[in-house]
Design an enzyme around this catalytic site. Structure first.
Site, PDB file in Angstrom:
ATOM      1  N   GLY A 109       0.791  -1.222   0.000  1.00  0.00           N
ATOM      2  CA  GLY A 109       0.000   0.000   0.000  1.00  0.00           C
ATOM      3  C   GLY A 109       0.820   1.267   0.000  1.00  0.00           C
ATOM      4  O   GLY A 109       0.305   2.340   0.298  1.00  0.00           O
ATOM      5  N   SER A 110       2.101   1.173  -0.365  1.00  0.00           N
ATOM      6  CA  SER A 110       2.972   2.349  -0.309  1.00  0.00           C
ATOM      7  C   SER A 110       3.008   3.130  -1.615  1.00  0.00           C
ATOM      8  O   SER A 110       3.595   4.207  -1.679  1.00  0.00           O
ATOM      9  CB  SER A 110       4.398   1.931   0.075  1.00  0.00           C
ATOM     10  OG  SER A 110       4.925   1.019  -0.871  1.00  0.00           O
ATOM     11  N   LEU A 112       4.337   2.097  -4.578  1.00  0.00           N
ATOM     12  CA  LEU A 112       5.482   1.796  -5.443  1.00  0.00           C
ATOM     13  C   LEU A 112       5.259   0.526  -6.266  1.00  0.00           C
ATOM     14  O   LEU A 112       6.204  -0.026  -6.827  1.00  0.00           O
ATOM     15  CB  LEU A 112       6.764   1.649  -4.611  1.00  0.00           C
ATOM     16  CG  LEU A 112       7.196   2.873  -3.801  1.00  0.00           C
ATOM     17  CD1 LEU A 112       8.506   2.601  -3.072  1.00  0.00           C
ATOM     18  CD2 LEU A 112       7.344   4.106  -4.687  1.00  0.00           C
ATOM     19  N   GLY A 113       4.018   0.082  -6.339  1.00  0.00           N
ATOM     20  CA  GLY A 113       3.719  -1.118  -7.124  1.00  0.00           C
ATOM     21  C   GLY A 113       4.123  -2.401  -6.440  1.00  0.00           C
ATOM     22  O   GLY A 113       4.456  -3.393  -7.103  1.00  0.00           O
ATOM     23  N   SER A 115       2.550  -4.863  -4.756  1.00  0.00           N
ATOM     24  CA  SER A 115       1.804  -6.109  -4.965  1.00  0.00           C
ATOM     25  C   SER A 115       2.117  -6.725  -6.324  1.00  0.00           C
ATOM     26  O   SER A 115       2.437  -7.918  -6.431  1.00  0.00           O
ATOM     27  CB  SER A 115       0.301  -5.852  -4.846  1.00  0.00           C
ATOM     28  OG  SER A 115      -0.039  -5.452  -3.536  1.00  0.00           O
ATOM     29  N   GLU A 147      -3.461 -11.333 -11.129  1.00  0.00           N
ATOM     30  CA  GLU A 147      -3.973 -10.328 -10.180  1.00  0.00           C
ATOM     31  C   GLU A 147      -5.409  -9.921 -10.479  1.00  0.00           C
ATOM     32  O   GLU A 147      -6.266  -9.901  -9.596  1.00  0.00           O
ATOM     33  CB  GLU A 147      -3.086  -9.087 -10.218  1.00  0.00           C
ATOM     34  CG  GLU A 147      -1.862  -9.162  -9.358  1.00  0.00           C
ATOM     35  CD  GLU A 147      -1.228  -7.795  -9.225  1.00  0.00           C
ATOM     36  OE1 GLU A 147      -1.582  -7.072  -8.275  1.00  0.00           O
ATOM     37  OE2 GLU A 147      -0.394  -7.441 -10.075  1.00  0.00           O
ATOM     38  N   ASP A 159       2.518  -1.620 -13.434  1.00  0.00           N
ATOM     39  CA  ASP A 159       3.450  -2.160 -12.452  1.00  0.00           C
ATOM     40  C   ASP A 159       4.093  -3.469 -12.895  1.00  0.00           C
ATOM     41  O   ASP A 159       5.287  -3.688 -12.704  1.00  0.00           O
ATOM     42  CB  ASP A 159       2.744  -2.376 -11.113  1.00  0.00           C
ATOM     43  CG  ASP A 159       2.217  -1.080 -10.524  1.00  0.00           C
ATOM     44  OD1 ASP A 159       2.660  -0.007 -10.965  1.00  0.00           O
ATOM     45  OD2 ASP A 159       1.342  -1.148  -9.637  1.00  0.00           O
TER      46      ASP A 159
END
Length: 340
Positions: A109-110, A112-113, A115, A147, A159
């Site tokens: 959840g930051s 920066l991709g 997941s 995903e 991402d």
């Protein structure tokens, strides 16, 4: 044998959100991003027991399952189990107990991709183990499919491709999940200067991007003119950023980022919030000429363009918000896999 992989996280410099359907299907999207020396790591280690152990070392989470062709998707470690389930379905892994462990250099959840990059890294470890003949486009689309379709997670397309290809890329997105990755040949001194001036700041808050992305998609379906026009402007921003980087017009970077910041807030509610607005304005007053919220918004990392040596003053000024600056380098490589 131990099978390992690592894939770089990314920052989006321009065009963020235009890779999300249905906007990219209807109008075509464009994003400029760059990968960083922060990684998602995956390791597969065969074990003697007839078990499958999945663990996220950075989150202290682990599940142990009897060997099975399908692992339960139950809200815990689903990315790891989802990749295993898909690989097993498509390629039939030989019956052998193993431990799949992962570690990511930034929190979930930051922005920066994390997941999607983690999914790419996990696929990479399995392709190394099974010697699967996947090219870069194949790998990235496979991660996207797992995903979005297998696990039903909302999000864009950039991402997976950033993690797989690596480097600084101008990406185009079209209907039918068509993606074109254009690597940019930016002079090294321009990249050094960008690296020197771009401050990566973690707000110490994470966010659930799915709700923001869902609303963004709904705004396009509803033909919300304000939201759609903002996305058009962000697509244009990606072109502006590409030209500035290729031509070495780095003094324009801050203005281009600020233009995108103003537009992105119009895409959906929750992208910004009072705290992030205050952080942004504080950074501007301390010397940053522009910046952006990384990822879908709502929390996570922010980046600021701080010309000359103003990033040190910006960094010190932002200390009162309780966040952290992170050191990084730009990377030229994407996913890497190896066997020990």
């Amino acid at each position: 044998m131990i099978y390992r992989s690592k894939a770089p996280l990314r920052i989006g410099l321009a065009g963020g959100g235009t890779d999300v359907s249905p906007y990219s299907d209807l109008y075509g999207g464009a994003i400029l991003n760059a990968t960083l020396s922060l990684y998602a790591n995956a390791t597969i280690e065969p074990i003697a027991e007839d078990k499958i152990i999945v663990s996220a070392l950075d989150r202290n989470e682990e599940e142990i399952h009897d060997w099975s062709e399908t692992l339960p998707i139950n809200g815990k470690l689903d990315l790891l189990k989802g990749v295993y389930n898909r690989i097993m379905k498509d390629y039939k892994i030989p019956r052998q107990g193993f431990r799949l462990s992962t570690y990511v250099d930034a929190p979930a959840g930051s922005g920066l991709g994390t997941s999607s990059t983690l999914v790419v890294a996990i696929i990479g470890a399995f392709t190394e183990m099974l010697r699967l003949p996947m090219g870069e486009y194949d790998m990235a689309h496979y991660a996207y499919d797992i995903e979005r379709n297998d696990l039903g997670l909302a999000g864009g397309k950039q991402d997976q491709y950033a993690a797989t290809f690596g480097g600084v890329n101008f990406m185009e997105f079209y209907a039918g999940d068509k993606v074109i990755v254009n690597p940019l040949r930016i002079k090294q001194q321009y990249l050094f200067e960008l690296e020197n001036n771009l401050l990566l700041y973690y707000t110490s808050t994470s966010r659930e991007s799915a709700a923001i992305i869902k609303q963004q998609s709904e705004n396009v379906v509803a033909k919300d003119s304000s939201s759609i026009d903002a996305m058009h402007q962000l697509k244009e921003q990606a072109q502006q950023m590409k030209e500035a980087l290729l031509q070495g017009k780095l003094n324009q970077i801050g203005e281009i980022l600020d233009f995108g910041f103003q537009q992105k807030r119009k895409m959906a509610k929750g992208i910004s919030n009072p705290l992030m607005e205050e952080i942004y304005e504080t950074a501007r007053k301390a010397g940053a000429t522009g910046g952006k919220i990384s990822g879908a918004g709502g929390g996570g990392f922010m980046i600021f363009y701080c010309p000359v040596n103003s990033k040190y003053k910006v960094r010190d000024t932002l200390e009162r918000f309780g966040g952290q600056t992170r050191n990084y380098l730009f990377t030229k490589h994407g996913l890497k896999t190896w066997t020990v």
